[in-house]
Design an enzyme around this catalytic site. Structure first.
Site: not given
Ligand code: PMP
Length: 410
Positions: A132, A212, A247
């Site tokens: 990411w 994560d 999510k």
């Molecule tokens: N880690 C990963 C791999 C993600 O895809 C995301 C959200 N796109 C997050 C962390 C962070 O999520 P949040 O919207 O809760 O900050």
């Protein structure tokens, strides 16, 4: 004096610019497979009923908007820790694991980054290639040395052997970031056998894992998705986990998440938590309360929890059926085998294997939007338009490849 004269413009987030381009597109058959949010059959990102009911109850019962503590809402952190680690987890019963509430998973990652930078000086962090993109900037901006281990290669296949070989070379004590499930951006997850091998290397090299966990319940199920997290928590005395409720509870904008720490003993956990509270105070003072109160209300109530689990199962099954449906629609075009990985991947994202040129053609010729890397948000697929999507993919796959000039989207 013009104080801001030296400020230059940084390019916007490519996914956000993709969203803007999508909004401006007047094509009636446009399709958004870009931004990473769950969508239902109507193309909306719904508020789960369990969340609505919890909010109604909070409206009646909440008596104060006073600050919550630095570690957040104790009921939320306690119940979330159990959801992640399991109710009978040894680190929890031995009082050597705890959670600090953060603004989303992003806040948890940022807090972890500051903790590593200031409390474990000299340690670098290793990210999967690809990962990411925000992982890259969070850790770099916090001042950490960021390196990469191979994960998915140019052949669009998970390369566990290369990953293990690289992990075996990491300096002792460095931090390795692992995606618990639903790898973003690729959708390729490690098998249980792979995880066991990663654990052996982590032990042998004395690495600190940072797991994560942003998609619990979106892969194979709430408990199944926690398998690797719990394996590591049982096998290692020390561990960092970032958890997001964005999510799985549909609470994206409420910024709800936590950083979980497993330490060797209670005393050390208290030391670490004192540091986390200090750092959090300087980052955001105290975390936002609403999303955490919603999650706590749901997890503390059997009926609401059962409703939420049902709704989460529905979201997961919908994405799985969209994966199957797309591969089936590609079959008449002779492309089912080439894209078979789409039904094997997990979570919302798929590294489709489409090239930047093909992605560009999909956007320009068919108003189908995905990230330049070929990452598609499978949840954005319209089940009534599998054929249309498959046909567009078949056309761009049949066209000759041209070399993309640099600066393409993503
Ligand atoms: N880690 C990963 C791999 C993600 O895809 C995301 C959200 N796109 C997050 C962390 C962070 O999520 P949040 O919207 O809760 O900050």
């Amino acid at each position: 004096m013009n104080h801001f004269a030296s400020v230059t413009r940084v390019p916007g987030d490519p996914i956000l610019s993709l969203m803007e381009a999508y909004r401006a597109d007047s094509h009636p058959g446009k399709l958004d497979l870009g931004v990473g949010v769950y969508k239902d059959a109507q193309g909306l990102t719904p508020i789960p009923k369990a969340v609505k009911l919890a909010e109604q109850s909070l409206l009646e019962t909440e008596t104060s908007k006073g600050y919550i503590g630095g570690h957040g809402d104790p009921l939320f952190t306690q119940l979330l820790a159990k959801l992640v680690l399991g109710t009978d987890n040894q680190a929890l019963t031995e009082l050597r694991a705890g959670a600090t509430q953060t603004p989303g998973g992003t806040g948890a990652l940022r807090l972890a980054a500051d903790f590593i930078r200031h409390q474990l000086p000299g340690r670098g962090i290793w990210l999967s290639d690809p990962t990411w993109p925000i992982h890259e900037s969070i850790f770099a901006e916090a001042g950490l040395r960021v390196s990469h281990y191979p994960y998915v290669g140019p052949d669009n296949c998970l390369n566990v052997e290369a990953m293990l070989a690289a992990l075996n070379q990491i300096p002792q004590g460095d931090v390795v970031l692992l995606h618990a499930c639903c790898h973003n951006p690729t959708g390729f997850d490690l098998s249980q056998a792979d995880w066991l091998r990663v654990l052996e290397v982590v032990k042998a090299r004395e690495l600190l894992p940072l797991i994560d966990f942003a998609y619990q319940g979106f892969g194979d199920g709430l408990e199944q998705d926690a398998w690797a997290v719990r394996l590591f928590a049982d096998a290692l005395p020390e561990l960092l986990i970032t958890s997001s409720c964005s999510k799985n509870f549909g609470l994206y904008r409420e910024r709800t998440g936590a950083l979980l720490v497993c330490a060797a003993n209670t005393e050390k956990l208290i030391d670490i938590r004192s540091q986390l509270a200090f750092m959090a105070r300087n980052l955001w003072s105290t975390p936002p309360a609403h999303g955490a109160a919603v999650v706590a209300t749901i997890l503390a109530n059997d009926d609401l929890k059962a409703l939420w689990v049902d709704e989460l199962n529905h979201m997961r099954q919908r994405v799985a059926s969209l994966r199957e449906g797309l591969v089936a629609a590609l079959e008449p075009h002779g492309l089912a085998e080439r894209f078979a990985h789409i039904s094997q991947q997990r979570g919302m994202f798929s590294y489709t294997g489409l090239s930047p040129t093909q992605v560009k053609r999909l956007r320009e010729d068919f108003s189908i939007y995905m990230v330049g890397s070929g990452r598609a948000n499978v949840a954005g697929i319209d089940a009534l338009r599998f054929e249309q999507l498959a046909q567009a993919i078949a056309i761009v796959c049949a066209a000759p490849e041209t070399i993309m000039e640099s600066g393409s989207m993503d």
